[in-house]
Scaffold this active site. Structure first.
Site, PDB file in Angstrom:
ATOM      1  N   SER A 127      72.995  79.775   6.945  1.00  0.00           N
ATOM      2  CA  SER A 127      72.819  78.383   7.372  1.00  0.00           C
ATOM      3  C   SER A 127      71.469  78.195   8.038  1.00  0.00           C
ATOM      4  O   SER A 127      70.982  79.080   8.729  1.00  0.00           O
ATOM      5  CB  SER A 127      73.913  77.970   8.348  1.00  0.00           C
ATOM      6  OG  SER A 127      73.648  76.650   8.800  1.00  0.00           O
ATOM      7  N   LYS A 181      81.078  80.509   6.519  1.00  0.00           N
ATOM      8  CA  LYS A 181      80.050  79.496   6.220  1.00  0.00           C
ATOM      9  C   LYS A 181      80.694  78.178   5.782  1.00  0.00           C
ATOM     10  O   LYS A 181      80.245  77.094   6.149  1.00  0.00           O
ATOM     11  CB  LYS A 181      79.095  80.026   5.145  1.00  0.00           C
ATOM     12  CG  LYS A 181      78.074  79.000   4.674  1.00  0.00           C
ATOM     13  CD  LYS A 181      77.169  78.574   5.822  1.00  0.00           C
ATOM     14  CE  LYS A 181      76.161  77.496   5.599  1.00  0.00           C
ATOM     15  NZ  LYS A 181      76.033  76.673   4.506  1.00  0.00           N
ATOM     16  N   HIS A 184      81.944  76.441   8.754  1.00  0.00           N
ATOM     17  CA  HIS A 184      80.742  75.972   9.469  1.00  0.00           C
ATOM     18  C   HIS A 184      80.328  74.610   8.912  1.00  0.00           C
ATOM     19  O   HIS A 184      80.026  73.675   9.652  1.00  0.00           O
ATOM     20  CB  HIS A 184      79.609  76.996   9.300  1.00  0.00           C
ATOM     21  CG  HIS A 184      78.229  76.478   9.621  1.00  0.00           C
ATOM     22  ND1 HIS A 184      77.557  75.593   8.801  1.00  0.00           N
ATOM     23  CD2 HIS A 184      77.412  76.692  10.674  1.00  0.00           C
ATOM     24  CE1 HIS A 184      76.381  75.296   9.333  1.00  0.00           C
ATOM     25  NE2 HIS A 184      76.271  75.951  10.471  1.00  0.00           N
ATOM     26  N   ASN A 185      80.335  74.500   7.598  1.00  0.00           N
ATOM     27  CA  ASN A 185      79.925  73.235   6.988  1.00  0.00           C
ATOM     28  C   ASN A 185      80.935  72.116   7.237  1.00  0.00           C
ATOM     29  O   ASN A 185      80.562  70.959   7.383  1.00  0.00           O
ATOM     30  CB  ASN A 185      79.703  73.417   5.487  1.00  0.00           C
ATOM     31  CG  ASN A 185      78.348  74.046   5.198  1.00  0.00           C
ATOM     32  OD1 ASN A 185      77.800  74.754   6.043  1.00  0.00           O
ATOM     33  ND2 ASN A 185      77.798  73.813   4.027  1.00  0.00           N
ATOM     34  N   GLU A 188      80.125  70.973  10.480  1.00  0.00           N
ATOM     35  CA  GLU A 188      78.855  70.222  10.325  1.00  0.00           C
ATOM     36  C   GLU A 188      79.123  68.775   9.872  1.00  0.00           C
ATOM     37  O   GLU A 188      78.568  67.824  10.434  1.00  0.00           O
ATOM     38  CB  GLU A 188      78.009  70.976   9.300  1.00  0.00           C
ATOM     39  CG  GLU A 188      76.716  70.323   8.867  1.00  0.00           C
ATOM     40  CD  GLU A 188      76.040  71.144   7.744  1.00  0.00           C
ATOM     41  OE1 GLU A 188      75.711  72.325   7.971  1.00  0.00           O
ATOM     42  OE2 GLU A 188      75.859  70.599   6.639  1.00  0.00           O
TER      43      GLU A 188
HETATM   44  C1  6PG Z   1      73.378  74.767   6.147  1.00  0.00           C
HETATM   45  C2  6PG Z   1      73.775  73.543   5.374  1.00  0.00           C
HETATM   46  C3  6PG Z   1      73.534  73.773   3.933  1.00  0.00           C
HETATM   47  C4  6PG Z   1      73.462  72.506   3.113  1.00  0.00           C
HETATM   48  C5  6PG Z   1      74.788  71.978   2.745  1.00  0.00           C
HETATM   49  C6  6PG Z   1      74.917  70.497   2.950  1.00  0.00           C
HETATM   50  O1  6PG Z   1      74.228  75.253   6.870  1.00  0.00           O
HETATM   51  O2  6PG Z   1      72.236  75.195   6.024  1.00  0.00           O
HETATM   52  O3  6PG Z   1      75.119  73.260   5.556  1.00  0.00           O
HETATM   53  O4  6PG Z   1      74.442  74.701   3.479  1.00  0.00           O
HETATM   54  O5  6PG Z   1      72.650  71.550   3.659  1.00  0.00           O
HETATM   55  O6  6PG Z   1      74.877  72.290   1.407  1.00  0.00           O
HETATM   56  O7  6PG Z   1      75.967  70.104   2.195  1.00  0.00           O
HETATM   57  P1  6PG Z   1      76.287  68.668   1.706  1.00  0.00           P
HETATM   58  O8  6PG Z   1      75.299  68.340   0.611  1.00  0.00           O
HETATM   59  O9  6PG Z   1      77.654  68.842   1.210  1.00  0.00           O
HETATM   60  O10 6PG Z   1      76.131  67.743   2.863  1.00  0.00           O
END
Ligand code: 6PG
Length: 467
Positions: A127, A181, A184-185, A188
């Site tokens: 990430s 991960k 984590h998203n 996010e």
């Molecule tokens: C990270 C981000 C990365 C990416 C995602 C965003 O941790 O660096 O999460 O993995 O920006 O793919 O995902 P979306 O396009 O689903 O918002």
């Protein structure tokens, strides 16, 4: 001289990971399926120890053994194709690392297939976006520990560092790195949506101009809300559009995209009986945003409540929003870490929650000051069932619920949609409810379907003849 590591996939993330590795003293072989990206990288190399190859076989043969090959390829079928192209050239003990956003179940399948060929496979959550890849991401490697140990010196070196500690830790076997991960998203998505809702309140209820909102986010970023997402929100709000001179935020279309990790997090939670309502609401908020044309049409037909114009004390309400946002974030992280804990128990993974919080302190998108306290909470109570009941956060949310309640009720009374702030409050209230209304659900289930129920006073399973 042989190369110490190879990188396949030279999109922006792969290119930056290769540059990061070279900057840390590795000799990096690079390969891309199409020649153009390799050529683009080569032009920019300026004496870096990165060596391009145009045939898979040459790329593999340029590596010292056991070979370490890092994939930064689009998740899904492309990963399988690369593995298929690579394996005939590999030897026992060589290691493939997948640094993309692969689904953890795909990683487990690939791990099993390669294990039978005695090729090491690590699913590595990374990430930090493109800057993180270059300057130091947060790294979540899953797979066999002995395989990880062979790559640890490189991975820890290229990771973000916080107080001298690398944001990289071994995350137990098979697909667990990619699972960490994925969640984590999910966190996010929730964190981003909560910030967006705070922005809506500042903007629509308090009528604060964009520049001033940037100042507010900047101030919040100096306190306990300090985090990467708050920091970039202040910067985003300051940015002017070069075409119109307006704040850029005002010319960006309100339709959110997504690449799937938040959806996977939600599905995994639903499949396994894990309450992740704030995360799923953040996903649905993106889905509803994408129905732009329908929303525009509905706006001509459906109205919100009338006569809600009332003047709010600006400074008092800015602090309520700060409290609401902080509490929402705590609830969202509590759901994400609960997803780790419950899945860990279900799958027998023993996920290191304290260490996961530590490696999230730097490099990653959800890095935030309060991850220090999250880590300490798990250090003090390794079996903590939910962050909300840790002494630190229990006190915080008890204090800050006033802000969250005020903001949610004011917003809802004004007809503003607050999917994640209201889901946070509902989560808090449901979680602290010792006697819920599920007794009525059980009675209804038993009434129409003889599904049985348990009693509060006598052990066993009961059915009533309701008619
Ligand atoms: C990270 C981000 C990365 C990416 C995602 C965003 O941790 O660096 O999460 O993995 O920006 O793919 O995902 P979306 O396009 O689903 O918002």
């Amino acid at each position: 001289m042989l190369n110490t590591i190879g990188v396949i996939g030279l999109g922006v993330m792969g290119r930056n990971i290769a540059l990061n590795m070279a900057g840390k003293g590795e000799r990096v072989a690079v390969y891309n399926y199409t020649r153009d990206l390799t050529d683009q990288l080569v032009v920019k190399l300026e004496g870096q120890s990165i060596y391009p190859y145009y045939e898979v076989q040459d790329f593999v043969q340029s590596l010292e053994t056991p070979r370490k090959i890092f994939l930064m390829v689009t998740a899904g079928k492309p990963i399988d194709s690369v593995i298929q192209a690579l394996t005939p050239h590999l030897e026992l003990g060589d290691i493939i690392m997948d640094g993309g956003n692969s689904h953890y179940e795909d990683t487990e399948r690939r791990y099993d297939a390669l294990k039978s060929k005695r090729i090491g496979y690590l699913g590595i959550g990374i990430s930090g976006g493109e800057v993180g890849a270059l300057k130091g991401p947060s790294i979540m490697p899953g797979g066999d520990q002995d395989v990880y140990e062979k790559t640890a010196s490189i991975l820890t070196k290229i990771a973000a560092q916080v107080n001298g500690d690398p944001c990289c830790t071994y995350i137990v076997p098979k697909g667990a790195g990619h699972f960490v991960k994925m969640v984590h998203n999910g966190i996010e998505y929730a964190d981003m949506q909560l910030i967006a809702e705070a922005y809506t309140f500042l903007r629509e209820k308090l009528q604060i101009p964009v520049e001033e909102m940037a100042d507010i986010f900047e101030t919040w970023n100096q306190g306990e809300l300090k985090s990467y997402l708050i920091e970039i929100t202040a910067e985003i709000l300051r940015k002017k559009d070069e075409v119109t001179g307006l704040p850029l935020i005002d010319v960006i279309l309100d339709k959110a995209g997504q690449k799937g990790t938040g959806k996977w997090t939600s599905i995994q939670a639903i499949d396994n009986g894990i309450p992740a309502s704030i995360i799923t609401e953040s996903l649905f908020a993106r889905y509803i945003s994408a129905l732009k044309e329908e929303r525009v049409q509905a706006n001509t037909i459906l109205t919100g409540p009338k006569n809600v114009q009332q003047t709010l004390d600006k400074n008092e309400w800015i602090d309520y929003i700060r409290q609401a946002l902080y509490m929402g974030k705590v609830c969202a992280y509590a759901q994400g870490f609960t997803q780790y804990k419950m899945t860990s128990e279900l799958f027998g993974w023993d996920l290191p929650l304290k260490d996961i919080a530590l490696i999230f302190r730097g490099g990653c998108i959800i890095r935030a000051e309060f991850l220090n306290v999250i880590s300490e909470s798990y250090q003090e109570q390794p079996d903590l069932t939910n962050l909300l009941i840790s002494p630190y956060f229990a006190e915080k949310v008890t204090d800050y619920q006033i802000g969250l309640r005020k903001v949610v009720s004011e917003g809802i009374n004004s007809g503003i949609s607050f999917p994640c702030l209201s889901a946070s409050l509902t989560y808090y209230d449901s979680y602290r409810t010792s006697i819920s209304n599920a007794n009525l659900l059980q009675a209804q289930r038993d009434y129409f379907g003889a599904h049985t129920y348990e009693r509060r006073d006598i052990a066993g399973v009961f059915h009533t003849n309701w008619l």
